[in-house]
Structure formats: C-alpha cells, structure tokens
Design a protein around this motif. Structure first.
Motif, PDB file in Angstrom:
ATOM      1  N   UNK A 175      -1.464   5.383  -3.870  1.00  0.00           N
ATOM      2  CA  UNK A 175      -1.562   5.615  -2.434  1.00  0.00           C
ATOM      3  C   UNK A 175      -1.863   7.073  -2.134  1.00  0.00           C
ATOM      4  N   UNK A 176      -2.550   7.280  -1.024  1.00  0.00           N
ATOM      5  CA  UNK A 176      -2.675   8.634  -0.483  1.00  0.00           C
ATOM      6  C   UNK A 176      -1.329   9.036   0.118  1.00  0.00           C
ATOM      7  N   UNK A 177      -0.923  10.264  -0.127  1.00  0.00           N
ATOM      8  CA  UNK A 177       0.375  10.776   0.328  1.00  0.00           C
ATOM      9  C   UNK A 177       0.255  11.224   1.786  1.00  0.00           C
ATOM     10  N   UNK A 178       0.343  10.253   2.711  1.00  0.00           N
ATOM     11  CA  UNK A 178       0.071  10.552   4.113  1.00  0.00           C
ATOM     12  C   UNK A 178       1.309  10.540   5.001  1.00  0.00           C
ATOM     13  N   UNK A 179       2.485  10.197   4.465  1.00  0.00           N
ATOM     14  CA  UNK A 179       3.667  10.172   5.335  1.00  0.00           C
ATOM     15  C   UNK A 179       4.947  10.101   4.525  1.00  0.00           C
ATOM     16  N   UNK A 180       6.045  10.428   5.189  1.00  0.00           N
ATOM     17  CA  UNK A 180       7.355  10.255   4.566  1.00  0.00           C
ATOM     18  C   UNK A 180       7.638   8.804   4.264  1.00  0.00           C
ATOM     19  N   UNK A 181       7.112   7.891   5.107  1.00  0.00           N
ATOM     20  CA  UNK A 181       7.305   6.472   4.857  1.00  0.00           C
ATOM     21  C   UNK A 181       6.642   6.025   3.568  1.00  0.00           C
ATOM     22  N   UNK A 182       5.437   6.525   3.314  1.00  0.00           N
ATOM     23  CA  UNK A 182       4.762   6.205   2.050  1.00  0.00           C
ATOM     24  C   UNK A 182       5.560   6.776   0.880  1.00  0.00           C
ATOM     25  N   UNK A 183       6.027   8.011   1.017  1.00  0.00           N
ATOM     26  CA  UNK A 183       6.799   8.636  -0.074  1.00  0.00           C
ATOM     27  C   UNK A 183       8.125   7.912  -0.308  1.00  0.00           C
ATOM     28  N   UNK A 184       8.709   7.321   0.746  1.00  0.00           N
ATOM     29  CA  UNK A 184       9.963   6.594   0.557  1.00  0.00           C
ATOM     30  C   UNK A 184       9.749   5.310  -0.237  1.00  0.00           C
ATOM     31  N   UNK A 185       8.536   4.792  -0.239  1.00  0.00           N
ATOM     32  CA  UNK A 185       8.218   3.578  -0.971  1.00  0.00           C
ATOM     33  C   UNK A 185       7.642   3.866  -2.354  1.00  0.00           C
TER      34      UNK A 185
END
Length: 364
Positions: free
Chosen positions: A290-300
């Motif tokens: 994934x592209x690192x575009x948000x804290x939500x993505x990083x949490x997953x």
C-alpha cells in the motif's frame, strides 16, 4: 442501554461511511441499544447493507444530494422532520458521520442527544480540502471528535487544535473461518474504478513487477466505475492487457471467495481513511502492498510485519515491493499469517466495545 442516532448526508449509497454506519448500528442494536440511522438525503441508487436491520431507518429528503437547489422550504421541512424525530427519542447520543452532517445538524440537536462528530478520512486528506477548516470550526465544541486511527486523532488534536479527540477504527463486518492459500498468483485491487483509487498506478507497478517474476501472475480489479475503459487501455499500453481481469462489482456476500483466491492485495489510492478492504484481506491472511497515505493505512499495514508500505505515488517503489511478494510464497505466507492475527483488533465485537467505552466516557 442508550439511544444512539447515526446521521449521514446520505445513508444508503454504496460507500465506506455508509457501510461502517450500518455495520456499527446493527451491532449496537444487537447489544440492546435503541439505534436510528438517518440519511439527510435519499441515495440515488440505494444499497441494502443489512438484510434484517435491528435499528430504525429514516430519510429526511427524498431528493438526492446535488439534485437541484436546497430552498428555504426544504430547510424548513428538514428542521420540522428532524425536530419530530428527535422529540420521540430517549436521552442518548447523536453521531454525525461527516463534516457536512455536523454542519447541518449540530445546532438542531436537543440537549438530550449528546453530539459526537466522526471523520472517516485522514488528516492528510482533510488538509488538502475544505474538510480541515470545517472540522476545526465545528468539531471542537462537540462532546467528542472521533477519528479512525490514533495517528489521525493526534494530528487533528495538534493541527486543528481539537481538545476532544478520540479514535475508533472501522470494524470488519464478519470474520472469515479460514485463510487464503498464498501459493497462488493473483494480485487483487478492490474499489470503485475512479480516479482517486489510482488503479492506473497499480497497473503500471504490476507491469514493472511482472518483468522480474517467472510465474504467470494476473491482476484482478474488483469494482466498477467510469475509469474502466481508460484502465483497460492503460493495461494494453503497459503490455499486461492479457493479464488483467476486470471483475466488475461483486456482491458483499461473495467477497470472501475473492479474498481467498487472492495472493496479494494492492492498495494504490491517493487518499484513504481506514480502508476496510485491507482489513478484510488481512482477515483472510492476504498481505497488502500500500501507499503510506494515512494513519489508518499504517494501523492496518505494519510495514515489514503484516504487509509493505511505500511512499505515496512512488510507482517504482510500489513495483519493487509488489514484485518481492510475487516472487516469494514464503514471504506472502509469513506476512499473511501476521496480518490475520493483527486484523483481530478490527473484529466487530472489539470495535463495539470501543463505542460503548466512548459513550460511558462522555456521560461520566
């Protein structure tokens, strides 16, 4: 048990906010709460999220959003209908699911419905749109401002100067009984075929990654939209037209089979809040790039542990990460097992616990 009202600009369009709203509403209703879902406008193409809802559903305006002008008479009718609804409810909470809903409703809520504002996007996305200004102006005076990740809650607290932030992730509607077999050769992308999902970048990255992989991999795009033919032409131009499969829209009940057939999930979006497709893939043991575009993505996607993150819009880095997973079933198996374990934090029961903890905190 409490009364909980969820208010959306439109509660029944096929979309992330709506899906989360109906999932949480049904879950809280199952725990004995009196739950209401309100759509300020009718959906142009209503989608049924719950077959047998345990909550009440209300639509205030029969006209879809963006259709015609919103007149003074429409505004008067809205206030009258909402006042009648609010007056019938016992004390509890009003969860407004977007900046638009907060702006429309916060001054109309009676004192016995405590106001909570939700924001489903990321701080990064809000900063690039009108959302940040609206959140800054309207969310600070609410009981709580709820964001989808700890990172985003902190960023809004610091940069929007909100004193009342809280974080609750989006829930997984169901938990799959089994995990996928990582030995396959299918990359999957899930979402509307629209510009913001940047499936063109995914196709470019897939074409680059495939050059260094011996197996005959395919890229399956699950979803429909106006970009379909443009994406098909782009795949042909990249030399992977024969390896592209456009699956179209797949019913929610059949998505588990799609994840079970996948080997890697690819998330190429320009912006995301907390993308449920990543959580669903992870629950099936499918790791993500994934592209690192948000804290939500990083949490997953915990980089290197449950999947791989690359800098936003960096197609070459995406191709390198994707190619590495395509080349190694062992690495897909390792990351997929960790992703499934990590996704347990997003199970519906755990997310409902966090909503109830929030309600207790507000009234304490």
């Amino acid at each position: 048990m409490s009364t909980v009202l969820f208010a959306c600009m439109d509660a029944d369009t096929l979309g992330g906010i709506q899906r989360v709203t109906h999932t949480v509403a049904q879950g809280l209703a199952g725990r004995g709460h009196e739950v209401h879902v309100v759509g300020l406008h009718r959906a142009e193409r209503p989608f049924r999220y719950v077959e047998r809802p345990g909550y009440a559903h209300h639509v205030i305006h029969r006209t879809p959003m963006g259709r015609g002008k919103f007149s003074r008479l429409d505004l008067w009718r809205e206030r009258r209908r909402l006042a009648a609804l609010f007056g019938r409810l016992e004390p509890g909470f009003a969860v407004m699911t977007s900046p638009g809903a907060v702006t429309r409703l916060k001054r109309l809520l009676p004192g016995h419905l405590l106001p909570i504002g939700q924001y489903h996007g990321s701080y990064r996305h809000a900063r690039g749109s009108w959302h940040l200004g609206s959140v800054r102006r309207h969310y600070g005076g609410l009981e709580k401002a709820v964001f989808v990740s700890d990172d985003d809650a902190w960023l809004f607290s610091e940069h929007a100067r909100l004193p009342n932030t809280w974080s609750i992730p989006n829930p997984l509607p169901v938990w799959p009984a089994r995990a996928a077999d990582p030995a396959g050769s299918r990359v999957i992308g899930v979402g509307r075929l629209e510009g913001v999902k940047r499936f063109d970048r995914l196709i470019s990255a897939f074409a680059l990654a495939r050059q260094d992989v011996a197996e005959d991999w395919e890229l399956h795009l699950i979803g429909d939209g106006e970009e379909r033919e443009r994406l098909r032409a782009h795949a042909l131009a990249c030399g992977v037209g024969g390896q592209m499969v456009f699956r179209g829209a797949v019913p929610a009940a059949e998505m588990s089979a799609e994840y079970l057939a996948g080997s890697v999930l690819a998330l190429s979006s320009e912006h995301e809040g907390l993308p449920l497709v990543v959580a669903e893939a992870a629950a099936h043991g499918v790791p993500a790039v994934a592209f690192d575009v948000s804290g939500g993505v990083r949490s997953l996607v915990v980089d290197g542990r449950t999947g791989l993150l690359v800098p936003p819009a960096d197609v070459e880095a995406f191709a390198t990460a994707l190619g590495g997973l395509m080349a190694s079933a062992a690495e897909r198996r390792r990351l997929g097992a960790a992703a499934r374990a990590h996704a347990g934090d997003f199970r519906l029961e755990r997310v409902l616990d966090r909503w109830e903890a929030l309600f207790e905190h507000v009234v304490r």
